[in-house]
Write a protein that holds these residues in place. Structure first.
Motif, PDB file in Angstrom:
ATOM      1  N   LEU A 239      42.582 -10.435  64.339  1.00 34.92           N
ATOM      2  CA  LEU A 239      41.329 -11.065  64.753  1.00 34.92           C
ATOM      3  C   LEU A 239      40.142 -10.127  64.503  1.00 34.92           C
ATOM      4  CD1 LEU A 239      40.062 -13.602  66.194  1.00 34.92           C
ATOM      5  CD2 LEU A 239      40.159 -12.229  68.277  1.00 34.92           C
ATOM      6  N   PHE A 240      40.237  -8.906  64.992  1.00 32.13           N
ATOM      7  CA  PHE A 240      39.099  -8.006  64.855  1.00 32.13           C
ATOM      8  C   PHE A 240      38.975  -7.405  63.465  1.00 32.13           C
ATOM      9  CE2 PHE A 240      39.210  -8.618  69.376  1.00 32.13           C
ATOM     10  CZ  PHE A 240      37.866  -8.820  69.636  1.00 32.13           C
ATOM     11  N   GLY A 241      40.059  -7.361  62.711  1.00 29.98           N
ATOM     12  CA  GLY A 241      39.967  -6.966  61.300  1.00 29.98           C
ATOM     13  C   GLY A 241      39.135  -7.968  60.512  1.00 29.98           C
ATOM     14  N   GLU A 242      39.336  -9.251  60.800  1.00 26.47           N
ATOM     15  CA  GLU A 242      38.545 -10.280  60.122  1.00 26.47           C
ATOM     16  C   GLU A 242      37.113 -10.311  60.650  1.00 26.47           C
ATOM     17  OE1 GLU A 242      39.449 -11.551  57.398  1.00 26.47           O
ATOM     18  OE2 GLU A 242      41.568 -11.034  57.504  1.00 26.47           O
ATOM     19  N   ALA A 243      36.907  -9.972  61.929  1.00 24.86           N
ATOM     20  CA  ALA A 243      35.540  -9.868  62.456  1.00 24.86           C
ATOM     21  C   ALA A 243      34.791  -8.778  61.690  1.00 24.86           C
ATOM     22  CB  ALA A 243      35.556  -9.565  63.952  1.00 24.86           C
ATOM     23  N   LYS A 244      35.465  -7.680  61.417  1.00 17.68           N
ATOM     24  CA  LYS A 244      34.870  -6.584  60.641  1.00 17.68           C
ATOM     25  C   LYS A 244      34.484  -7.064  59.240  1.00 17.68           C
ATOM     26  CE  LYS A 244      36.156  -2.083  58.757  1.00 17.68           C
ATOM     27  NZ  LYS A 244      37.219  -1.054  58.704  1.00 17.68           N
ATOM     28  N   ARG A 245      35.372  -7.798  58.593  1.00 15.28           N
ATOM     29  CA  ARG A 245      35.073  -8.322  57.255  1.00 15.28           C
ATOM     30  C   ARG A 245      33.895  -9.293  57.294  1.00 15.28           C
ATOM     31  NH1 ARG A 245      39.250 -11.405  54.726  1.00 15.28           N
ATOM     32  NH2 ARG A 245      38.010 -11.202  52.857  1.00 15.28           N
ATOM     33  N   LEU A 246      33.850 -10.142  58.318  1.00 16.93           N
ATOM     34  CA  LEU A 246      32.743 -11.091  58.440  1.00 16.93           C
ATOM     35  C   LEU A 246      31.417 -10.372  58.645  1.00 16.93           C
ATOM     36  CD1 LEU A 246      34.304 -13.919  60.606  1.00 16.93           C
ATOM     37  CD2 LEU A 246      33.190 -14.219  58.383  1.00 16.93           C
ATOM     38  N   ALA A 247      31.430  -9.313  59.449  1.00 18.56           N
ATOM     39  CA  ALA A 247      30.204  -8.547  59.677  1.00 18.56           C
ATOM     40  C   ALA A 247      29.674  -7.995  58.349  1.00 18.56           C
ATOM     41  CB  ALA A 247      30.457  -7.415  60.669  1.00 18.56           C
ATOM     42  N   LYS A 248      30.564  -7.509  57.516  1.00 18.74           N
ATOM     43  CA  LYS A 248      30.155  -6.997  56.202  1.00 18.74           C
ATOM     44  C   LYS A 248      29.668  -8.138  55.305  1.00 18.74           C
ATOM     45  CE  LYS A 248      31.524  -4.029  52.420  1.00 18.74           C
ATOM     46  NZ  LYS A 248      32.478  -3.078  51.902  1.00 18.74           N
ATOM     47  N   ALA A 249      30.352  -9.278  55.384  1.00 15.49           N
ATOM     48  CA  ALA A 249      29.965 -10.433  54.566  1.00 15.49           C
ATOM     49  C   ALA A 249      28.582 -10.944  54.940  1.00 15.49           C
ATOM     50  CB  ALA A 249      31.004 -11.553  54.706  1.00 15.49           C
ATOM     51  N   MET A 250      28.193 -10.818  56.211  1.00 17.27           N
ATOM     52  CA  MET A 250      26.837 -11.225  56.631  1.00 17.27           C
ATOM     53  C   MET A 250      25.790 -10.442  55.846  1.00 17.27           C
ATOM     54  SD  MET A 250      26.971 -13.435  59.192  1.00 17.27           S
ATOM     55  CE  MET A 250      28.460 -14.195  59.797  1.00 17.27           C
ATOM     56  N   GLU A 251      26.029  -9.154  55.700  1.00 21.57           N
ATOM     57  CA  GLU A 251      25.081  -8.301  54.986  1.00 21.57           C
ATOM     58  C   GLU A 251      25.086  -8.592  53.489  1.00 21.57           C
ATOM     59  OE1 GLU A 251      25.392  -4.161  56.045  1.00 21.57           O
ATOM     60  OE2 GLU A 251      25.817  -4.673  58.137  1.00 21.57           O
ATOM     61  N   GLU A 252      26.270  -8.698  52.913  1.00 21.64           N
ATOM     62  CA  GLU A 252      26.366  -8.895  51.464  1.00 21.64           C
ATOM     63  C   GLU A 252      26.042 -10.318  51.041  1.00 21.64           C
ATOM     64  OE1 GLU A 252      30.077  -7.412  50.012  1.00 21.64           O
ATOM     65  OE2 GLU A 252      29.671  -5.378  50.750  1.00 21.64           O
ATOM     66  N   GLY A 253      26.571 -11.298  51.752  1.00 24.65           N
ATOM     67  CA  GLY A 253      26.417 -12.683  51.336  1.00 24.65           C
ATOM     68  C   GLY A 253      25.125 -13.337  51.771  1.00 24.65           C
ATOM     69  N   LEU A 254      24.590 -12.880  52.895  1.00 22.36           N
ATOM     70  CA  LEU A 254      23.377 -13.499  53.420  1.00 22.36           C
ATOM     71  C   LEU A 254      22.181 -12.553  53.393  1.00 22.36           C
ATOM     72  CD1 LEU A 254      24.858 -15.344  56.549  1.00 22.36           C
ATOM     73  CD2 LEU A 254      24.646 -16.168  54.191  1.00 22.36           C
ATOM     74  N   GLU A 255      22.399 -11.362  52.859  1.00 21.38           N
ATOM     75  CA  GLU A 255      21.356 -10.336  52.779  1.00 21.38           C
ATOM     76  C   GLU A 255      20.775 -10.020  54.152  1.00 21.38           C
ATOM     77  OE1 GLU A 255      18.652 -11.670  49.730  1.00 21.38           O
ATOM     78  OE2 GLU A 255      20.221 -11.591  48.205  1.00 21.38           O
ATOM     79  N   ALA A 256      21.636 -10.039  55.165  1.00 18.63           N
ATOM     80  CA  ALA A 256      21.219  -9.673  56.516  1.00 18.63           C
ATOM     81  C   ALA A 256      21.189  -8.148  56.623  1.00 18.63           C
ATOM     82  CB  ALA A 256      22.199 -10.244  57.543  1.00 18.63           C
ATOM     83  N   ALA A 257      20.327  -7.641  57.470  1.00 17.45           N
ATOM     84  CA  ALA A 257      20.242  -6.190  57.670  1.00 17.45           C
ATOM     85  C   ALA A 257      21.418  -5.682  58.501  1.00 17.45           C
ATOM     86  CB  ALA A 257      18.917  -5.831  58.352  1.00 17.45           C
ATOM     87  N   GLY A 258      22.014  -6.553  59.285  1.00 20.18           N
ATOM     88  CA  GLY A 258      23.140  -6.181  60.133  1.00 20.18           C
ATOM     89  C   GLY A 258      23.725  -7.420  60.769  1.00 20.18           C
ATOM     90  N   SER A 259      24.471  -7.226  61.841  1.00 18.83           N
ATOM     91  CA  SER A 259      25.082  -8.369  62.512  1.00 18.83           C
ATOM     92  C   SER A 259      25.238  -8.088  63.996  1.00 18.83           C
ATOM     93  CB  SER A 259      26.450  -8.689  61.902  1.00 18.83           C
ATOM     94  OG  SER A 259      27.333  -7.596  62.073  1.00 18.83           O
ATOM     95  N   PHE A 260      25.471  -9.151  64.725  1.00 15.12           N
ATOM     96  CA  PHE A 260      25.742  -9.121  66.155  1.00 15.12           C
ATOM     97  C   PHE A 260      27.137  -9.707  66.315  1.00 15.12           C
ATOM     98  CE2 PHE A 260      25.510 -11.634  70.171  1.00 15.12           C
ATOM     99  CZ  PHE A 260      25.362 -10.578  71.057  1.00 15.12           C
ATOM    100  N   VAL A 261      28.034  -8.986  66.981  1.00 17.50           N
ATOM    101  CA  VAL A 261      29.401  -9.443  67.172  1.00 17.50           C
ATOM    102  C   VAL A 261      29.664  -9.478  68.676  1.00 17.50           C
ATOM    103  CG1 VAL A 261      31.836  -8.979  66.685  1.00 17.50           C
ATOM    104  CG2 VAL A 261      30.097  -8.396  64.978  1.00 17.50           C
ATOM    105  N   ALA A 262      30.099 -10.635  69.194  1.00 17.49           N
ATOM    106  CA  ALA A 262      30.296 -10.762  70.636  1.00 17.49           C
ATOM    107  C   ALA A 262      31.309 -11.848  70.964  1.00 17.49           C
ATOM    108  CB  ALA A 262      28.972 -11.101  71.312  1.00 17.49           C
ATOM    109  N   LEU A 263      31.848 -11.758  72.188  1.00 11.24           N
ATOM    110  CA  LEU A 263      32.671 -12.844  72.716  1.00 11.24           C
ATOM    111  C   LEU A 263      32.492 -12.904  74.215  1.00 11.24           C
ATOM    112  CD1 LEU A 263      35.561 -11.863  74.230  1.00 11.24           C
ATOM    113  CD2 LEU A 263      36.080 -11.227  71.911  1.00 11.24           C
ATOM    114  N   ASN A 264      32.745 -14.049  74.766  1.00  9.68           N
ATOM    115  CA  ASN A 264      32.679 -14.260  76.209  1.00  9.68           C
ATOM    116  C   ASN A 264      34.072 -14.603  76.717  1.00  9.68           C
ATOM    117  OD1 ASN A 264      29.721 -14.198  76.731  1.00  9.68           O
ATOM    118  ND2 ASN A 264      29.733 -15.922  75.298  1.00  9.68           N
ATOM    119  N   ASN A 265      34.368 -14.184  77.934  1.00  4.72           N
ATOM    120  CA  ASN A 265      35.612 -14.564  78.602  1.00  4.72           C
ATOM    121  C   ASN A 265      35.250 -15.418  79.805  1.00  4.72           C
ATOM    122  OD1 ASN A 265      37.861 -13.245  77.198  1.00  4.72           O
ATOM    123  ND2 ASN A 265      36.770 -11.375  77.715  1.00  4.72           N
TER     124      ASN A 265
END
Length: 147
Positions: A66-92
């Motif tokens: 799960l968190f390995g793919e979250a890491k990949r998605l965070a990188k994809a936000m920057e590369e694919g959407l030209e974002a400066a960074g990302s916000f990663v969160a979850l609620n319980n």
């Protein structure tokens, strides 16, 4: 005991293909799709395919995938959407609008208006625009190393 699906769970229905979702990635264990009410366009929800309500419910063997793919998605936000960074969160439970564990991966840029925990939502202009964002993220994921 892991459950394959939970009756009435929107995310389980997306995972099973019973409801439409703009899928960004899929592995044997997890699936990611665009949030229908994104903070910013490209906001993605990453879920385990098995129904687990909270992080403490998640079996140890699924934490890495799960968190390995979250890491990949965070990188994809920057590369694919030209974002400066990302916000990663979850609620319980608290503020968890769907009782199925999900990780929010949100593209971020300076002065994007997100302040503290005030999270105004937006929407896609059309289904085609959402599909275009999903495709951009999929392309970036192809260039991102698998965990």
């Amino acid at each position: 005991m892991p459950r394959k699906g939970e009756a009435g769970c929107v995310f389980c229905e997306i995972v099973k293909g019973e409801l439409h979702g703009h899928v960004v990635l899929e592995t044997d264990e997890v699936m990611a799709f665009l949030d229908t009410r994104p903070l910013f366009k490209g906001h993605t929800l990453l879920v385990p395919k098995e129904h687990h309500e909270t992080l403490p419910d998640l079996p140890e063997g699924l934490v890495g995938p799960l968190f390995g793919e979250a890491k990949r998605l965070a990188k994809a936000m920057e590369e694919g959407l030209e974002a400066a960074g990302s916000f990663v969160a979850l609620n319980n439970r608290i503020s968890q609008s769907v009782p199925h564990l999900h990780v929010h991966v949100v593209p971020r840029n300076p002065k994007d208006g997100l302040r503290g925990f005030f999270w105004p939502r937006t929407k896609y202009a059309s289904d085609a625009e959402a599909a275009e964002y999903a495709a951009r993220l999929q392309e970036a994921l192809l260039r991102t190393e698998t965990v």
